[in-house]
Design a protein around this motif. Structure first.
Motif, PDB file in Angstrom:
ATOM      1  N   TYR A 177      36.571  50.163  41.183  1.00 10.56           N
ATOM      2  CA  TYR A 177      35.621  48.679  41.526  1.00 10.56           C
ATOM      3  C   TYR A 177      36.076  48.076  42.396  1.00 10.56           C
ATOM      4  N   CYS A 178      35.380  47.638  43.486  1.00 11.32           N
ATOM      5  CA  CYS A 178      35.598  46.838  44.558  1.00 11.32           C
ATOM      6  C   CYS A 178      35.180  45.217  44.109  1.00 11.32           C
ATOM      7  N   SER A 179      35.974  44.365  43.752  1.00 12.57           N
ATOM      8  CA  SER A 179      35.582  43.062  43.277  1.00 12.57           C
ATOM      9  C   SER A 179      35.021  42.255  44.579  1.00 12.57           C
ATOM     10  N   CYS A 180      35.500  42.648  45.461  1.00  9.85           N
ATOM     11  CA  CYS A 180      35.031  41.757  46.907  1.00  9.85           C
ATOM     12  C   CYS A 180      33.463  42.192  47.215  1.00  9.85           C
ATOM     13  N   CYS A 181      33.269  43.496  47.171  1.00 13.33           N
ATOM     14  CA  CYS A 181      31.511  43.771  47.597  1.00 13.33           C
ATOM     15  C   CYS A 181      31.007  44.029  46.168  1.00 13.33           C
ATOM     16  N   ASN A 182      31.494  44.199  45.084  1.00 17.97           N
ATOM     17  CA  ASN A 182      30.844  44.344  44.099  1.00 17.97           C
ATOM     18  C   ASN A 182      30.210  45.982  43.861  1.00 17.97           C
ATOM     19  N   ILE A 233      41.947  51.164  50.181  1.00 15.78           N
ATOM     20  CA  ILE A 233      41.187  50.248  51.019  1.00 15.78           C
ATOM     21  C   ILE A 233      39.750  50.612  50.646  1.00 15.78           C
ATOM     22  N   CYS A 234      38.895  49.612  50.436  1.00 16.97           N
ATOM     23  CA  CYS A 234      37.478  49.813  49.943  1.00 16.97           C
ATOM     24  C   CYS A 234      36.682  50.446  51.094  1.00 16.97           C
ATOM     25  N   PRO A 235      36.298  51.533  50.828  1.00 14.93           N
ATOM     26  CA  PRO A 235      35.288  52.186  52.077  1.00 14.93           C
ATOM     27  C   PRO A 235      34.180  51.450  52.737  1.00 14.93           C
ATOM     28  N   PHE A 236      33.839  50.276  51.837  1.00 19.14           N
ATOM     29  CA  PHE A 236      32.528  49.625  52.297  1.00 19.14           C
ATOM     30  C   PHE A 236      32.916  48.130  52.957  1.00 19.14           C
ATOM     31  N   CYS A 237      33.845  47.482  52.246  1.00 10.22           N
ATOM     32  CA  CYS A 237      34.188  46.102  52.795  1.00 10.22           C
ATOM     33  C   CYS A 237      35.754  46.171  53.483  1.00 10.22           C
ATOM     34  N   TYR A 238      36.325  47.221  53.210  1.00 13.46           N
ATOM     35  CA  TYR A 238      37.783  47.208  53.885  1.00 13.46           C
ATOM     36  C   TYR A 238      38.630  46.330  53.239  1.00 13.46           C
ATOM     37  N   SER A 239      38.431  45.945  51.702  1.00 12.36           N
ATOM     38  CA  SER A 239      39.184  45.065  51.151  1.00 12.36           C
ATOM     39  C   SER A 239      40.695  45.883  50.869  1.00 12.36           C
ATOM     40  N   ALA A 240      41.697  45.065  50.940  1.00 17.65           N
ATOM     41  CA  ALA A 240      43.024  45.736  50.554  1.00 17.65           C
ATOM     42  C   ALA A 240      43.108  45.011  48.876  1.00 17.65           C
TER      43      ALA A 240
HETATM   44 ZN   LIG Z   1      34.467  46.851  48.992  1.00 17.44          ZN
END
Ligand SMILES: [Zn+2]
Length: 318
Positions: free
Chosen positions: A88-93, A124-131
């Motif tokens: 789960y990416c907590s930045c882009c949900n 790295i998130c493939p959609f928002c590139y969050s680390a």
């Molecule tokens: Zn993301």
């Protein structure tokens, strides 16, 4: 300056946008030539105009909306059914099958590959590139919404992933940077051109390792916060160092060797909380062990990416 990995993503996006534009403009040219019988020259003209308009529209939509990422995520979800999306990416949900590697370790012009060898790279998130550090920060903000809701927030060197979190939660943030023209305010963090006590919250992720004097920056960050205001701060931290390590390094090669990255001028050590305290803050470190496992809170991608984030409350003036 962008890393090779970030440039690779840009080139891939430009290639995809060009292919889509070519397909659409070729379709328009075929219609012009075979259905409307406009002749070869007119069809070429139609192709050129439709190509330019489509490419401009795609760039505009990509930069100003989340529409293309939403379409890409829809396709991703068709390919990866819900039960396989355990992360789960907590930045882009977004739920994900996994995080990706951007190849920082192979970019020897900017990074010291040795500092990536023992760390997980697919973080790295493939959609928002969050680390990991941004996802940790997003989880903390989610749990402490009252500290940022209805606050005056200033964010230095804004990251897309964090701005995504603020946007989707309807929280307004003022952005600042010395070099990025897209930031709302052009500010030098070591000499901030703002009045005392201007903001309730300041976010400063991975900036202090780049500036000439982190002491001046922390003094200024304290000054522009209201009493009891919050500084949310992170920086490269090497658990093997007792204290901050900085040294004159005039060449890119030397900075890479000393600090692991071409534009870094220091690495912080284990006494970082004490340093922050000495600049007038009550300091709390986010407890990474309490983070949900599906956001992958690991050290990395470099060994100085400890992902430690400090929540620093300005001490009330006597
Ligand atoms: Zn993301």
């Amino acid at each position: 300056m962008k890393s090779k990995a970030e440039k690779k993503v840009q080139v891939r996006n430009a290639f995809l946008a060009s292919v889509v534009s070519i397909v659409i403009s070729a379709g328009a040219a075929l219609v012009a030539g075979f259905v409307l019988k406009l002749g070869v020259l007119c069809s070429i003209l139609v192709f050129a105009i439709v190509f330019a308009l489509t490419l401009a529209a795609l760039i505009y939509v990509w930069k100003t909306t989340d529409l293309i990422r939403k379409i890409l995520y829809l396709l991703y979800c068709i390919k990866h059914p819900a039960k396989s999306r355990r992360f789960y990416c907590s930045c882009c949900n977004r739920t994900l099958e996994g995080f990706i590697e951007l190849g920082y370790s192979k970019d020897s012009e900017r990074f010291d590959s040795k500092r990536f060898m023992k760390q997980k790279q697919d973080v790295i998130c493939p959609f928002c590139y969050s680390a990991p550090r941004q996802r940790i920060q997003a989880v903390w903000l989610e749990a402490n919404m009252s500290t940022v809701k209805d606050s005056r927030i200033l964010c230095f060197a804004p990251e897309y992933s964090m701005m995504k979190w603020f946007r989707r939660n309807g929280i307004k943030v003022t952005t600042a940077d010395l070099f990025d023209s897209k930031a709302e305010l052009k500010l030098d963090i070591t000499n901030i051109d703002l009045p005392d006590e201007s903001y309730d919250v300041v976010i400063c992720n991975h900036v202090l390792e780049h500036v000439s004097s982190y002491e001046n920056a922390l003094t200024e960050l304290n000054r522009i916060l209201v009493d009891k205001g919050l500084l949310i701060v992170s920086f490269p931290l090497d658990e093997g160092l007792d204290t901050v390590f900085e040294q004159e390094a005039s060449t890119p090669e030397y900075r890479i060797r000393l600090f692991g990255q071409v534009d870094h001028v220091r690495i912080f050590g284990r006494d970082s909380a004490e340093i922050l305290t000495s600049f007038g803050f009550d300091v709390q470190a986010i407890n990474i062990s309490e983070m949900p496992e599906n956001i992958l809170p690991v050290v990395g991608p470099a060994d100085y990416d400890s992902n430690q984030i400090y929540i620093c409350r300005k001490v009330l003036n006597e």
